[in-house]
Design a protein around this motif. Sequence first.
Motif, mmCIF file in Angstrom:
data_model
loop_
_atom_site.group_PDB
_atom_site.id
_atom_site.type_symbol
_atom_site.label_atom_id
_atom_site.label_comp_id
_atom_site.label_asym_id
_atom_site.label_seq_id
_atom_site.Cartn_x
_atom_site.Cartn_y
_atom_site.Cartn_z
ATOM 1 N N PHE A 72 0.811 -1.216 0.000
ATOM 2 C CA PHE A 72 0.000 0.000 0.000
ATOM 3 C C PHE A 72 0.845 1.267 0.000
ATOM 4 C CE2 PHE A 72 -1.917 3.436 2.467
ATOM 5 C CZ PHE A 72 -3.056 3.685 1.722
ATOM 6 N N GLN A 73 1.865 1.336 0.862
ATOM 7 C CA GLN A 73 2.624 2.577 1.004
ATOM 8 C C GLN A 73 3.395 2.939 -0.259
ATOM 9 O OE1 GLN A 73 2.040 4.532 3.293
ATOM 10 N NE2 GLN A 73 1.447 3.406 5.127
ATOM 11 N N SER A 74 3.616 1.964 -1.145
ATOM 12 C CA SER A 74 4.346 2.242 -2.382
ATOM 13 C C SER A 74 3.437 2.674 -3.525
ATOM 14 C CB SER A 74 5.140 0.994 -2.809
ATOM 15 O OG SER A 74 6.097 0.644 -1.831
ATOM 16 N N LEU A 75 2.132 2.642 -3.316
ATOM 17 C CA LEU A 75 1.199 3.030 -4.373
ATOM 18 C C LEU A 75 1.206 4.542 -4.569
ATOM 19 C CD1 LEU A 75 -1.914 0.844 -3.424
ATOM 20 C CD2 LEU A 75 -0.310 0.428 -5.296
ATOM 21 N N PRO A 76 0.958 5.016 -5.793
ATOM 22 C CA PRO A 76 0.740 6.455 -5.983
ATOM 23 C C PRO A 76 -0.552 6.873 -5.291
ATOM 24 C CG PRO A 76 0.235 5.252 -8.000
ATOM 25 C CD PRO A 76 0.856 4.262 -7.057
ATOM 26 N N MET A 94 3.281 5.589 16.678
ATOM 27 C CA MET A 94 3.662 4.944 15.424
ATOM 28 C C MET A 94 4.836 5.693 14.791
ATOM 29 S SD MET A 94 0.514 6.102 12.884
ATOM 30 C CE MET A 94 0.948 4.853 11.673
ATOM 31 N N THR A 95 5.634 4.982 14.007
ATOM 32 C CA THR A 95 6.760 5.587 13.306
ATOM 33 C C THR A 95 6.322 6.007 11.912
ATOM 34 O OG1 THR A 95 8.362 4.236 14.517
ATOM 35 C CG2 THR A 95 9.102 5.215 12.444
ATOM 36 N N CYS A 96 6.605 7.256 11.549
ATOM 37 C CA CYS A 96 6.205 7.786 10.249
ATOM 38 C C CYS A 96 7.434 8.255 9.478
ATOM 39 C CB CYS A 96 5.218 8.939 10.418
ATOM 40 S SG CYS A 96 3.615 8.430 11.089
ATOM 41 N N TYR A 97 7.393 8.040 8.166
ATOM 42 C CA TYR A 97 8.514 8.363 7.295
ATOM 43 C C TYR A 97 8.140 9.519 6.372
ATOM 44 C CZ TYR A 97 10.230 3.850 8.912
ATOM 45 O OH TYR A 97 10.652 2.806 9.704
ATOM 46 N N GLY A 98 8.956 10.571 6.401
ATOM 47 C CA GLY A 98 8.721 11.729 5.559
ATOM 48 C C GLY A 98 9.342 11.561 4.186
ATOM 49 N N GLY A 104 15.126 5.138 3.267
ATOM 50 C CA GLY A 104 14.686 4.604 1.985
ATOM 51 C C GLY A 104 13.283 4.034 2.016
ATOM 52 N N MET A 105 12.485 4.447 3.003
ATOM 53 C CA MET A 105 11.127 3.936 3.149
ATOM 54 C C MET A 105 10.141 4.824 2.392
ATOM 55 S SD MET A 105 11.296 1.212 5.007
ATOM 56 C CE MET A 105 9.634 0.992 5.645
ATOM 57 N N GLY A 123 12.315 13.566 7.759
ATOM 58 C CA GLY A 123 13.001 12.395 8.279
ATOM 59 C C GLY A 123 12.086 11.293 8.757
ATOM 60 N N VAL A 124 12.493 10.684 9.871
ATOM 61 C CA VAL A 124 11.738 9.604 10.508
ATOM 62 C C VAL A 124 11.327 10.092 11.891
ATOM 63 C CG1 VAL A 124 11.772 7.200 11.255
ATOM 64 C CG2 VAL A 124 13.121 7.901 9.265
#
Length: 210
Positions: A72-76, A94-98, A104-105, A123-124
Amino acid sequence: MANGYLAGGVVILSADGSGLPVVETAPPECPVGYRLKSGWDGAGTSITQTWELVPEEGTAQEAALALSRMQFQSLPDEAAYLVRALADQYVDGMTCYGPDNDAGMPVTRVNYYGDLYRFIGSGVQVMQPGWNPVAAPSLWARILPGQEGSGDEGPQPWEQPDSTNGYSEGDRVTHNGRLWESLVDDNVDEPGTDNGFRWKDLGPAEGVDA
């Protein structure tokens, strides 16, 4: 009825009656291959118990859901909006990636009370109390219906974006009974008010009033 506070997903009952009413709800029926997961929703005037169907560990349902959520997270955005039910619910901790994370997430997207949000922080980061998408708009951009073709059934009614989630070039929306196409990125103007510089009028939008 007891009163209390919701902190980090945990209900803390108050001894003096302060806080919000705590409302317990009956669990729904649970089909074979699933289990019920209890939670709490404190967004309104009470803290209400919620229930989520979760696939049993080791079942085909659990494996399919886990695989779908990894993808899911890789979808446009346009595809993610269509399957937004797969997005993780926002929770403190929860950990979130900017967009500029060094891990590389993919950029984190979450479901918050039915709306899909993209994390735009740097960042993270580990989410702290008060960092949810509504309380901390500087960290989140709501993905609007109609952006990048994300409407379930074609162009969707225009909604006023803010500086973090303007419409992109090529997005199509309906507004005041007409169909519009954005001519630029980061478009926050209302269709029909820009003298044709940022929105192109494509004519009447059949079957819609918005």
